[in-house]
Write a protein that holds these residues in place. Structure first.
Motif, PDB file in Angstrom:
ATOM      1  N   ASP A   1       0.835  -1.207   0.000  1.00  0.00           N
ATOM      2  CA  ASP A   1       0.000   0.000   0.000  1.00  0.00           C
ATOM      3  C   ASP A   1       0.868   1.255   0.000  1.00  0.00           C
ATOM      4  OD1 ASP A   1      -2.275  -1.534  -0.015  1.00  0.00           O
ATOM      5  OD2 ASP A   1      -2.674  -1.341   2.143  1.00  0.00           O
ATOM      6  N   ALA A   2       1.988   1.199   0.722  1.00  0.00           N
ATOM      7  CA  ALA A   2       2.889   2.356   0.749  1.00  0.00           C
ATOM      8  C   ALA A   2       3.486   2.627  -0.625  1.00  0.00           C
ATOM      9  CB  ALA A   2       4.002   2.127   1.775  1.00  0.00           C
ATOM     10  N   ASP A   3       3.813   1.576  -1.365  1.00  0.00           N
ATOM     11  CA  ASP A   3       4.354   1.756  -2.714  1.00  0.00           C
ATOM     12  C   ASP A   3       3.326   2.405  -3.633  1.00  0.00           C
ATOM     13  OD1 ASP A   3       6.933   0.481  -2.329  1.00  0.00           O
ATOM     14  OD2 ASP A   3       5.834  -1.405  -2.205  1.00  0.00           O
ATOM     15  N   LEU A   4       2.071   1.978  -3.520  1.00  0.00           N
ATOM     16  CA  LEU A   4       1.025   2.522  -4.384  1.00  0.00           C
ATOM     17  C   LEU A   4       0.798   4.006  -4.123  1.00  0.00           C
ATOM     18  CD1 LEU A   4      -1.538  -0.430  -4.276  1.00  0.00           C
ATOM     19  CD2 LEU A   4      -0.053   0.213  -6.173  1.00  0.00           C
ATOM     20  N   ARG A   5       1.102   4.442  -2.907  1.00  0.00           N
ATOM     21  CA  ARG A   5       0.959   5.868  -2.591  1.00  0.00           C
ATOM     22  C   ARG A   5       2.167   6.680  -3.041  1.00  0.00           C
ATOM     23  NH1 ARG A   5      -0.827   3.620   2.372  1.00  0.00           N
ATOM     24  NH2 ARG A   5       1.154   4.174   3.362  1.00  0.00           N
ATOM     25  N   GLN A   6       3.224   6.002  -3.506  1.00  0.00           N
ATOM     26  CA  GLN A   6       4.453   6.692  -3.875  1.00  0.00           C
ATOM     27  C   GLN A   6       4.883   6.366  -5.310  1.00  0.00           C
ATOM     28  OE1 GLN A   6       7.504   6.924  -0.514  1.00  0.00           O
ATOM     29  NE2 GLN A   6       6.255   5.215   0.180  1.00  0.00           N
ATOM     30  N   ILE A   7       3.924   6.336  -6.213  1.00  0.00           N
ATOM     31  CA  ILE A   7       4.231   6.170  -7.635  1.00  0.00           C
ATOM     32  C   ILE A   7       4.318   7.550  -8.267  1.00  0.00           C
ATOM     33  CG2 ILE A   7       3.442   5.256  -9.844  1.00  0.00           C
ATOM     34  CD1 ILE A   7       1.979   3.076  -8.315  1.00  0.00           C
ATOM     35  N   THR A   8       5.428   7.853  -8.893  1.00  0.00           N
ATOM     36  CA  THR A   8       5.605   9.133  -9.557  1.00  0.00           C
ATOM     37  C   THR A   8       6.085   8.910 -10.985  1.00  0.00           C
ATOM     38  OG1 THR A   8       7.877   9.316  -8.716  1.00  0.00           O
ATOM     39  CG2 THR A   8       6.145  10.369  -7.414  1.00  0.00           C
ATOM     40  N   VAL A   9       5.869   9.910 -11.830  1.00  0.00           N
ATOM     41  CA  VAL A   9       6.334   9.879 -13.223  1.00  0.00           C
ATOM     42  C   VAL A   9       7.356  10.991 -13.402  1.00  0.00           C
ATOM     43  CG1 VAL A   9       5.684   9.999 -15.658  1.00  0.00           C
ATOM     44  CG2 VAL A   9       4.107   9.001 -13.994  1.00  0.00           C
TER      45      VAL A   9
ATOM     46  N   GLY B   1       8.367   2.862  -3.014  1.00  0.00           N
ATOM     47  CA  GLY B   1       7.699   3.474  -4.147  1.00  0.00           C
ATOM     48  C   GLY B   1       8.339   3.135  -5.477  1.00  0.00           C
ATOM     49  N   LEU B   2       7.795   3.743  -6.534  1.00  0.00           N
ATOM     50  CA  LEU B   2       8.247   3.465  -7.891  1.00  0.00           C
ATOM     51  C   LEU B   2       8.307   4.769  -8.676  1.00  0.00           C
ATOM     52  CD1 LEU B   2       8.862   1.123  -9.957  1.00  0.00           C
ATOM     53  CD2 LEU B   2       6.466   1.337 -10.657  1.00  0.00           C
ATOM     54  N   LEU B   3       9.432   4.986  -9.343  1.00  0.00           N
ATOM     55  CA  LEU B   3       9.587   6.126 -10.239  1.00  0.00           C
ATOM     56  C   LEU B   3       9.479   5.621 -11.673  1.00  0.00           C
ATOM     57  CD1 LEU B   3      10.264   9.060 -10.980  1.00  0.00           C
ATOM     58  CD2 LEU B   3      12.699   8.468 -10.748  1.00  0.00           C
TER      59      LEU B   3
END
Length: 322
Positions: free
Chosen positions: A8-16, A206-208
């Protein structure tokens, strides 16, 4: 298959990424030129123009970049600088990579029976070897990539706008489900076709997402204590070819509508892409949705259309589509 597992934390930290990674695009353009006209996927207008600019002079223009950018496979992580605001700052960061990380990255390159003296010195962190690398990055970019850089920037900006629109209309699920037609979002895992088999837990960092003009396939970079970086290729489709092939089955305009949805679009954007009225675009999208080829996400009075797996399969000609 690459499998990225989200919390859930990763889904809140997806950026482009806000801009193209200029150092990475430089390296990837060298890689695409090394493969020749037949290598990789369908050429984009920018790649065709770059080949015309460079012609047979890649070795002279790229210099030592040819030693750190192999034709395929592993690409050194120090050539990935997504946080750099522009090319000059990205090259500056390359020049500051710790010697231990340089050595680790270079050790992953395909073995050479006779590695050059320069490459050995770079692996040891030698200052002069670093200056040669940064100088050749500047020289290649200035002579070859700079003329088409506005095209690269425009392509990445358009993709970023598309991702923002998708997120606004359909949320995180829609964003992850439509990045690439060959990827599959099966919550909480994003599956990416790859010759490598890795399961990568994102661990709450998260994911960039980094859209790339020259990447023919996805690239993944894990960074300790920072978001994992996922580079994905922009889609350079020849939609006329799709329309020609599917026209007898669907009708030429409806085939063009289907092909235009390789990138998700609102009804207004779809009408603009195909060159039809808003009412016509809506009608064709409805027929395709009823046939199971298109999915529509509604948010208030706006809608976002995207291909279903069946629609994707029909476009690429899979026998399974029937």
């Amino acid at each position: 298959m690459l499998r990225l597992e989200f919390t859930d934390a990763d889904l809140r930290q997806i950026t482009v990424a806000a801009t193209p990674d200029a150092v990475l695009e430089t390296a990837l353009s060298v890689r695409r030129l090394r493969t020749g006209p037949g290598g990789g996927s369908r050429s984009s207008p920018g790649l065709r123009r770059l080949r015309h600019v460079v012609k047979g002079g890649l070795a002279a223009r790229a210099g030592v970049l040819l030693e750190v950018v192999p034709p395929d496979g592993f690409l050194p992580d120090f050539l990935l600088q997504p946080e750099a605001r522009d090319f000059a700052s990205g090259v500056e960061l390359v020049g500051q990579v710790p010697a231990t990380l340089l050595a680790a990255d270079l050790s992953e390159l395909p073995p050479s029976p006779r590695p050059s003296r320069w490459l050995r010195e770079l692996a040891s962190g030698d200052a002069a070897a670093r200056r040669t690398l940064t100088a050749d990055l500047h020289a290649y970019f200035g002579s070859s990539l700079a003329p088409i850089w506005p095209m690269v920037q425009a392509g990445v900006a358009a993709d970023r706008s598309l991702r923002a629109e998708t997120l606004l209309r359909g949320g995180i699920d829609a964003l992850l489900a439509t990045i690439n037609p060959w990827w599959r979002w099966r919550p909480p895992v994003l599956e990416i076709p790859s010759p490598l088999a890795y399961h990568v837990p994102l661990c709450g960092r998260g994911l960039l997402l980094v859209p790339s003009y020259f990447a023919p396939t996805s690239l993944l970079a894990w960074r300790p204590d920072q978001p994992t970086v996922l580079v994905y290729p922009l889609c350079h489709n020849d939609r006329t070819g799709f329309a020609d092939a599917l026209g007898p089955l669907l009708g030429r305009t409806r085939a063009a509508v289907l092909a235009a949805l390789r990138d998700p679009a609102t009804t207004t954007s779809l009408a603009e892409r195909v060159g039809v009225s808003l009412a016509s675009a809506s009608q064709h999208a409805t027929v395709l949705r009823n046939a199971g080829l298109v999915a529509t996400t509604r948010a208030g009075g706006a809608v976002l259309h995207a291909l279903t797996p069946l629609g994707e399969a029909l476009l690429r000609g899979d026998a399974a589509a029937g």
